[in-house]
Enzyme design. Structure first.
Site, short mmCIF file in Angstrom:
data_model
loop_
_atom_site.label_atom_id
_atom_site.label_comp_id
_atom_site.label_asym_id
_atom_site.label_seq_id
_atom_site.Cartn_x
_atom_site.Cartn_y
_atom_site.Cartn_z
N LYS A 1 42.42 37.76 42.81
CA LYS A 1 41.78 36.16 42.72
C LYS A 1 42.87 35.84 41.01
O LYS A 1 42.93 34.47 41.13
CB LYS A 1 39.88 36.45 41.60
N SER A 2 42.59 36.39 39.93
CA SER A 2 43.32 35.79 38.10
C SER A 2 44.70 35.56 39.28
O SER A 2 45.23 34.84 39.35
CB SER A 2 43.35 37.07 37.90
N ARG B 1 46.32 31.13 39.75
CA ARG B 1 47.66 31.52 39.25
C ARG B 1 48.53 31.12 40.60
O ARG B 1 50.05 30.15 39.51
CB ARG B 1 47.98 32.16 38.29
N GLN C 1 41.85 33.81 30.02
CA GLN C 1 41.51 31.92 30.73
C GLN C 1 41.68 31.31 29.06
O GLN C 1 42.61 29.65 29.52
CB GLN C 1 40.34 31.65 31.01
N ASP D 1 35.66 42.76 34.09
CA ASP D 1 34.70 41.95 34.88
C ASP D 1 34.19 43.86 35.97
O ASP D 1 33.63 43.51 37.34
CB ASP D 1 35.55 41.47 36.05
N LYS E 1 29.60 35.31 30.58
CA LYS E 1 30.68 35.40 32.26
C LYS E 1 29.61 35.07 33.23
O LYS E 1 28.40 34.11 32.77
CB LYS E 1 30.34 37.07 32.41
C1 S3P Z 1 39.99 35.63 33.98
C2 S3P Z 1 39.86 36.51 32.86
C3 S3P Z 1 38.49 37.52 31.91
C4 S3P Z 1 37.92 37.59 33.46
C5 S3P Z 1 37.74 36.68 35.01
C6 S3P Z 1 39.09 36.16 35.22
C7 S3P Z 1 41.28 34.54 34.71
O1 S3P Z 1 37.95 35.83 32.16
O2 S3P Z 1 36.56 37.58 33.35
O3 S3P Z 1 37.22 37.25 36.17
O4 S3P Z 1 41.21 34.89 35.52
O5 S3P Z 1 42.49 34.23 33.75
P1 S3P Z 1 38.28 35.58 30.12
O6 S3P Z 1 39.30 35.24 30.26
O7 S3P Z 1 37.23 34.55 29.77
O8 S3P Z 1 37.81 36.89 29.40
#
Ligand code: S3P
Length: 435
Positions: free
Chosen positions: A21-22, A26, A172, A322, A349
């Site tokens: 997903k991340s 991006r 994030q 997560d 979260k």
């Molecule tokens: C993510 C960063 C994490 C994670 C989220 C996805 C990202 O959050 O918990 O599910 O894709 O950058 P945080 O940046 O708030 O820690």
């Protein structure tokens, strides 16, 4: 609603989990502001990443998505080529904190005004963590309701670089600042207390931006500077380790199980769950590491093994944040006590996960004590948990973690909302049933 029965037959077979997903987010974001066409394969067509696609379409970017094949083509408009559908442009980010926070860093330096809103969960998640550093860079960003949450109104401004010491390890926050830094005058640097996931740094580097990352006494630094242009490139998204984690847990908990999970991303800033599960006694083999675009990936062989309690805390937390819901379920089925510490970020979260994990574990008969930065879980040491009604509060990771718990529990478990998994793993129940 979904009813899940206790499972006595082992899980066996092979599975390929959907794209990370991340990394999917991006790839669309950076592809949109790069020059040229970015071809993405392995894309996660979950609701969160489709929210990102939708936002960039509204910003004038042509994006085609083949949801079945996970193929996306982004016709990048260059760093200064976004053309909003209206001014102000209204962007809806759904349930996605990643979209909301990172896109804010891209929008802050644009020559137009944007209003970003999301669902009920997004409307309660803290945005001050990006508003503060972006404002220090010269951004004009306000919370429409004055509560430091979305909706956010961003009027584009010229930005200048800063050095920002983030109180939390958050990818994030880091990514939002680094994206703004591409447009800002001079050097932009983020220092975080532990290293959060570094997909943005890897991908920016692959797109030709200058990025340095290094550790110093005061924390982990990521530094960039004004970027003339990003260059489009092909991106293959590896399988999401956060999705693989449910199957790692399920195979570890059901006697006789043996499953192969193919093509899982194991970026060290994400793979903390594997290390911790192994320290609990899980039998996980990493079958050779390859590089897909800028990210390492592997096949994982997981076999049933009895688990024991451990202490989970310190710098590993950002690398498994997560996965804590499913690790908590593993802890509930383990022998002995598990202590989860240094994880106060759980409160921010999709739900307050200290609270929602505690409620779920209590419902299935596990003894758990919530703490301010984690929880203490008494493993059931072989006695089965009790199937029960689980409230997800619309949180995908709570739904999937307790679906795994249901397999190891006596009787029947009812998950109140099976559709909330769609934000990160639309085929979750189909894949679980296939093993
Ligand atoms: C993510 C960063 C994490 C994670 C989220 C996805 C990202 O959050 O918990 O599910 O894709 O950058 P945080 O940046 O708030 O820690």
């Amino acid at each position: 609603m979904r009813t899940i029965l206790s499972r006595s037959a082992p899980l066996r077979g092979e599975i390929t989990v959907p794209g990370d997903k991340s990394v999917s987010h991006r790839a669309v974001m950076l592809g949109s502001i790069a020059k040229g066409t970015t071809e993405i394969t392995g894309f996660l067509s979950g609701a969160d990443c489709l929210s990102t696609v939708d936002c960039f379409r509204r910003l004038g970017v042509e994006i085609s998505v083949n949801e079945q094949e996970g193929k996306v083509t982004v016709c990048g408009r260059g760093l200064r080529g976004l053309r909003p559908a209206s001014d102000p442009v209204n962007l809806y980010t759904g349930n996605s904190g990643t979209t909301t926070r990172i896109i804010s860093g891209i929008l802050a330096p644009q020559p137009f005004t944007s209003v970003i809103s999301g669902d009920a969960s997004i409307a309660t998640r803290p945005m001050r963590r990006i508003m503060q550093p972006l404002s220090q860079m010269g951004a004009h960003i306000e919370s429409v309701n004055g509560n430091d949450c979305a909706p956010l109104r961003i009027e584009g401004r010229d930005l200048h670089g800063i050095t920002y010491h983030s109180p939390v390890a958050s990818a994030q926050v880091k990514s939002s600042i680094l994206c703004a830094g591409l447009y800002a005058e001079g050097v932009t640097e983020v220092v975080e207390p532990s290293l959060s996931r570094d997909h943005t740094e890897r991908m920016l580097r692959a797109f030709g931006a200058e990025i340095d990352s290094f550790e110093e006494k005061d924390g982990w630094h990521a530094r960039t500077k004004t970027c003339p242009e990003l260059e489009a490139r092909r991106i293959h998204v590896p399988g999401d380790i956060s999705s693989a984690a449910y199957f790692i847990a399920a195979a570890s908990l059901i006697p006789g199980s043996e499953i192969l999970i193919r093509g899982v991303g194991i970026n060290p800033t994400r793979a903390g769950m594997i290390e911790v599960a192994q320290s609990m006694g899980a039998d996980i083999s990493i079958l050779g590491i390859r590089r897909d675009s800028a990210e390492p990936a592997t096949d994982l062989l997981v076999r049933y093994a009895p688990l024991h309690g451990v202490t989970i805390g310190g710098s590993v937390i950002p690398a498994l944040i997560d996965e804590i819901p499913v690790l908590a379920v593993m802890a509930a089925c383990a022998e002995g006590t598990t202590y989860i510490k240094d994880a106060a970020e759980l409160k921010f979260k999709e739900t307050d996960r200290i609270d929602t994990i505690t409620k779920g574990l209590s419902a299935i008969g596990c003894s758990v004590v919530p703490e301010n930065d984690g929880m203490i879980i008494e493993g059931n040491s072989g006695a089965p948990l009790t199937g029960s009604a689980i409230k997800t509060y619309g949180d995908h990771r709570i739904a999937m973690a307790f679906s795994v718990a249901a397999l190891a529990a006596r009787g029947e478990t009812v998950i109140d909302d099976e559709h909330c998994v769609d934000v990160s793993y639309p085929g979750f129940y189909r894949d679980l049933d296939s093993l």
